[in-house]
Motif scaffolding. Structure first.
Motif, PDB file in Angstrom:
ATOM      1  N   HIS A  86     -10.766   3.929 -18.496  1.00 44.00           N
ATOM      2  CA  HIS A  86      -9.847   4.971 -18.007  1.00 44.00           C
ATOM      3  C   HIS A  86     -10.218   5.421 -16.593  1.00 44.00           C
ATOM      4  O   HIS A  86      -9.340   5.631 -15.753  1.00 44.00           O
ATOM      5  N   ILE A  87     -11.498   5.563 -16.331  1.00 42.69           N
ATOM      6  CA  ILE A  87     -11.950   5.986 -14.997  1.00 42.69           C
ATOM      7  C   ILE A  87     -11.601   4.927 -13.958  1.00 42.69           C
ATOM      8  O   ILE A  87     -11.052   5.238 -12.898  1.00 42.69           O
ATOM      9  N   VAL A  88     -11.916   3.664 -14.253  1.00 39.64           N
ATOM     10  CA  VAL A  88     -11.638   2.581 -13.305  1.00 39.64           C
ATOM     11  C   VAL A  88     -10.139   2.468 -13.055  1.00 39.64           C
ATOM     12  O   VAL A  88      -9.698   2.387 -11.903  1.00 39.64           O
ATOM     13  N   HIS A  89      -9.343   2.489 -14.114  1.00 39.11           N
ATOM     14  CA  HIS A  89      -7.892   2.390 -13.928  1.00 39.11           C
ATOM     15  C   HIS A  89      -7.341   3.581 -13.149  1.00 39.11           C
ATOM     16  O   HIS A  89      -6.498   3.411 -12.261  1.00 39.11           O
ATOM     17  N   GLY A  90      -7.806   4.779 -13.460  1.00 41.55           N
ATOM     18  CA  GLY A  90      -7.356   5.963 -12.726  1.00 41.55           C
ATOM     19  C   GLY A  90      -7.702   5.870 -11.249  1.00 41.55           C
ATOM     20  O   GLY A  90      -6.863   6.169 -10.381  1.00 41.55           O
ATOM     21  N   CYS A  91      -8.918   5.434 -10.960  1.00 40.73           N
ATOM     22  CA  CYS A  91      -9.324   5.290  -9.550  1.00 40.73           C
ATOM     23  C   CYS A  91      -8.550   4.175  -8.854  1.00 40.73           C
ATOM     24  O   CYS A  91      -8.199   4.307  -7.674  1.00 40.73           O
ATOM     25  N   LEU A  92      -8.254   3.098  -9.572  1.00 42.60           N
ATOM     26  CA  LEU A  92      -7.430   2.035  -8.982  1.00 42.60           C
ATOM     27  C   LEU A  92      -6.039   2.557  -8.627  1.00 42.60           C
ATOM     28  O   LEU A  92      -5.507   2.243  -7.557  1.00 42.60           O
ATOM     29  N   TYR A  93      -5.455   3.353  -9.506  1.00 40.97           N
ATOM     30  CA  TYR A  93      -4.144   3.944  -9.194  1.00 40.97           C
ATOM     31  C   TYR A  93      -4.238   4.836  -7.958  1.00 40.97           C
ATOM     32  O   TYR A  93      -3.360   4.793  -7.087  1.00 40.97           O
ATOM     33  N   LEU A  94      -5.291   5.640  -7.869  1.00 45.49           N
ATOM     34  CA  LEU A  94      -5.465   6.477  -6.677  1.00 45.49           C
ATOM     35  C   LEU A  94      -5.589   5.631  -5.414  1.00 45.49           C
ATOM     36  O   LEU A  94      -5.007   5.961  -4.372  1.00 45.49           O
ATOM     37  N   LEU A  95      -6.323   4.530  -5.499  1.00 54.18           N
ATOM     38  CA  LEU A  95      -6.491   3.656  -4.339  1.00 54.18           C
ATOM     39  C   LEU A  95      -5.209   2.913  -3.987  1.00 54.18           C
ATOM     40  O   LEU A  95      -4.969   2.623  -2.816  1.00 54.18           O
ATOM     41  N   MET A  96      -4.389   2.590  -4.986  1.00 57.97           N
ATOM     42  CA  MET A  96      -3.118   1.917  -4.705  1.00 57.97           C
ATOM     43  C   MET A  96      -2.210   2.782  -3.821  1.00 57.97           C
ATOM     44  O   MET A  96      -1.362   2.262  -3.112  1.00 57.97           O
ATOM     45  N   ILE A  97      -2.400   4.091  -3.904  1.00 54.02           N
ATOM     46  CA  ILE A  97      -1.649   5.022  -3.054  1.00 54.02           C
ATOM     47  C   ILE A  97      -2.484   5.406  -1.839  1.00 54.02           C
ATOM     48  O   ILE A  97      -2.003   5.365  -0.699  1.00 54.02           O
ATOM     49  N   GLY A  98      -3.735   5.779  -2.051  1.00 52.65           N
ATOM     50  CA  GLY A  98      -4.580   6.299  -0.979  1.00 52.65           C
ATOM     51  C   GLY A  98      -4.924   5.300   0.101  1.00 52.65           C
ATOM     52  O   GLY A  98      -4.962   5.651   1.288  1.00 52.65           O
ATOM     53  N   LEU A  99      -5.151   4.060  -0.267  1.00 50.72           N
ATOM     54  CA  LEU A  99      -5.523   3.053   0.728  1.00 50.72           C
ATOM     55  C   LEU A  99      -4.363   2.768   1.684  1.00 50.72           C
ATOM     56  O   LEU A  99      -4.540   2.849   2.904  1.00 50.72           O
ATOM     57  N   PRO A 100      -3.148   2.478   1.190  1.00 50.68           N
ATOM     58  CA  PRO A 100      -2.036   2.290   2.130  1.00 50.68           C
ATOM     59  C   PRO A 100      -1.704   3.566   2.916  1.00 50.68           C
ATOM     60  O   PRO A 100      -1.381   3.501   4.103  1.00 50.68           O
ATOM     61  N   LEU A 101      -1.814   4.715   2.257  1.00 49.11           N
ATOM     62  CA  LEU A 101      -1.505   5.972   2.949  1.00 49.11           C
ATOM     63  C   LEU A 101      -2.496   6.221   4.086  1.00 49.11           C
ATOM     64  O   LEU A 101      -2.098   6.606   5.197  1.00 49.11           O
ATOM     65  N   SER A 102      -3.769   5.950   3.856  1.00 47.43           N
ATOM     66  CA  SER A 102      -4.753   6.137   4.922  1.00 47.43           C
ATOM     67  C   SER A 102      -4.513   5.148   6.066  1.00 47.43           C
ATOM     68  O   SER A 102      -4.686   5.483   7.239  1.00 47.43           O
ATOM     69  N   GLY A 103      -4.081   3.927   5.729  1.00 45.45           N
ATOM     70  CA  GLY A 103      -3.744   2.953   6.765  1.00 45.45           C
ATOM     71  C   GLY A 103      -2.519   3.377   7.558  1.00 45.45           C
ATOM     72  O   GLY A 103      -2.474   3.223   8.790  1.00 45.45           O
ATOM     73  N   TRP A 104      -1.527   3.916   6.879  1.00 48.13           N
ATOM     74  CA  TRP A 104      -0.310   4.412   7.540  1.00 48.13           C
ATOM     75  C   TRP A 104      -0.662   5.575   8.466  1.00 48.13           C
ATOM     76  O   TRP A 104      -0.161   5.665   9.594  1.00 48.13           O
ATOM     77  N   MET A 105      -1.531   6.452   8.013  1.00 45.11           N
ATOM     78  CA  MET A 105      -1.968   7.578   8.847  1.00 45.11           C
ATOM     79  C   MET A 105      -2.761   7.064  10.053  1.00 45.11           C
ATOM     80  O   MET A 105      -2.567   7.543  11.173  1.00 45.11           O
ATOM     81  N   HIS A 106      -3.635   6.103   9.828  1.00 42.20           N
ATOM     82  CA  HIS A 106      -4.423   5.481  10.896  1.00 42.20           C
ATOM     83  C   HIS A 106      -3.483   4.873  11.936  1.00 42.20           C
ATOM     84  O   HIS A 106      -3.654   5.085  13.145  1.00 42.20           O
ATOM     85  N   ASP A 107      -2.487   4.138  11.474  1.00 43.46           N
ATOM     86  CA  ASP A 107      -1.522   3.502  12.372  1.00 43.46           C
ATOM     87  C   ASP A 107      -0.685   4.545  13.112  1.00 43.46           C
ATOM     88  O   ASP A 107      -0.386   4.375  14.299  1.00 43.46           O
ATOM     89  N   SER A 108      -0.317   5.614  12.449  1.00 49.16           N
ATOM     90  CA  SER A 108       0.490   6.665  13.084  1.00 49.16           C
ATOM     91  C   SER A 108      -0.284   7.394  14.176  1.00 49.16           C
ATOM     92  O   SER A 108       0.324   7.937  15.102  1.00 49.16           O
ATOM     93  N   ALA A 109      -1.605   7.411  14.081  1.00 53.43           N
ATOM     94  CA  ALA A 109      -2.438   8.072  15.095  1.00 53.43           C
ATOM     95  C   ALA A 109      -2.832   7.121  16.226  1.00 53.43           C
ATOM     96  O   ALA A 109      -3.490   7.538  17.176  1.00 53.43           O
ATOM     97  N   TRP A 110      -2.425   5.865  16.150  1.00 54.94           N
ATOM     98  CA  TRP A 110      -2.726   4.873  17.179  1.00 54.94           C
ATOM     99  C   TRP A 110      -2.103   5.291  18.501  1.00 54.94           C
ATOM    100  O   TRP A 110      -0.938   5.693  18.551  1.00 54.94           O
ATOM    101  N   LYS A 111      -2.852   5.216  19.579  1.00 54.68           N
ATOM    102  CA  LYS A 111      -2.384   5.702  20.882  1.00 54.68           C
ATOM    103  C   LYS A 111      -1.136   4.982  21.378  1.00 54.68           C
ATOM    104  O   LYS A 111      -0.331   5.553  22.097  1.00 54.68           O
TER     105      LYS A 111
END
Length: 187
Positions: A86-111
């Protein structure tokens, strides 16, 4: 359909997300070895896959809310294995959203984000995150670094969790002799 199997939609979403995540891991690891003229395409493809994975993950979550996963047969998982699963699956779900979202934020802050429009697979315009784009250049530069570090840290978390997920599935399938893979595989 067997009550020990996931639904066809859940199976398709699982494997589409898995393919997207593995594809993005490969792109992230090989981008620096590519010839200069291929780097931009690899980065743009990485972004497109990430946004697609995030969308598919949202669909997975919505599907799972309305469709409970099949219960494990009695005695297959120890209480510790069940909690860890349950912990691994829950964290995987969080990463499925958090990893792309952090990349999108990183890209949006690109100069140079304002002068380099983003498109999904070169076909559909995809917006940057406007509140980040509207920040002062020095703040954006700082956030670009911060979001990039967060994206990388989350990626390392993904590697660990994917490893645990694969080891757990393999253990149950081949060491314990339970049909684990058949629960999440196409007929």
């Amino acid at each position: 359909m067997s009550q020990n199997r996931y639904t066809g939609v859940a199976i398709a979403l699982h494997w589409l997300v898995a393919l997207g995540m593995v594809g993005n891991v490969v792109l992230a690891w090989v981008v620096d070895a590519l010839p200069e003229e291929r780097i931009r395409l690899a980065i743009d493809t990485h972004k497109s896959i990430g946004i697609t994975v995030m969308g598919l993950a949202v669909l997975r979550i919505l599907w799972r809310i309305g469709h409970r996963p099949p219960a494990w047969p009695e005695g297959v998982l120890t209480p510790t294995e069940s909690r860890l699963s349950h912990i691994v699956h829950g964290c995987l779900y969080l990463l499925m959203i958090g990893l792309p979202l952090s990349g999108w934020m990183h890209d949006s802050a690109w100069k140079d984000a304002a002068t380099h429009p983003m498109q999904l697979f070169g076909l559909v315009d995809w917006p940057r995150i406007s509140w980040i784009m509207d920040l002062a250049p020095d703040v954006k530069e700082h956030l670009h670094d911060l979001f990039g570090e967060a994206h990388e840290a989350l990626a390392w978390g993904l590697y660990v969790l994917l490893g645990l997920h694969l080891v757990g599935a393999a253990k149950h399938q081949w060491l314990d002799g339970h049909p684990t893979l058949q629960r999440m595989w196409f007929r």
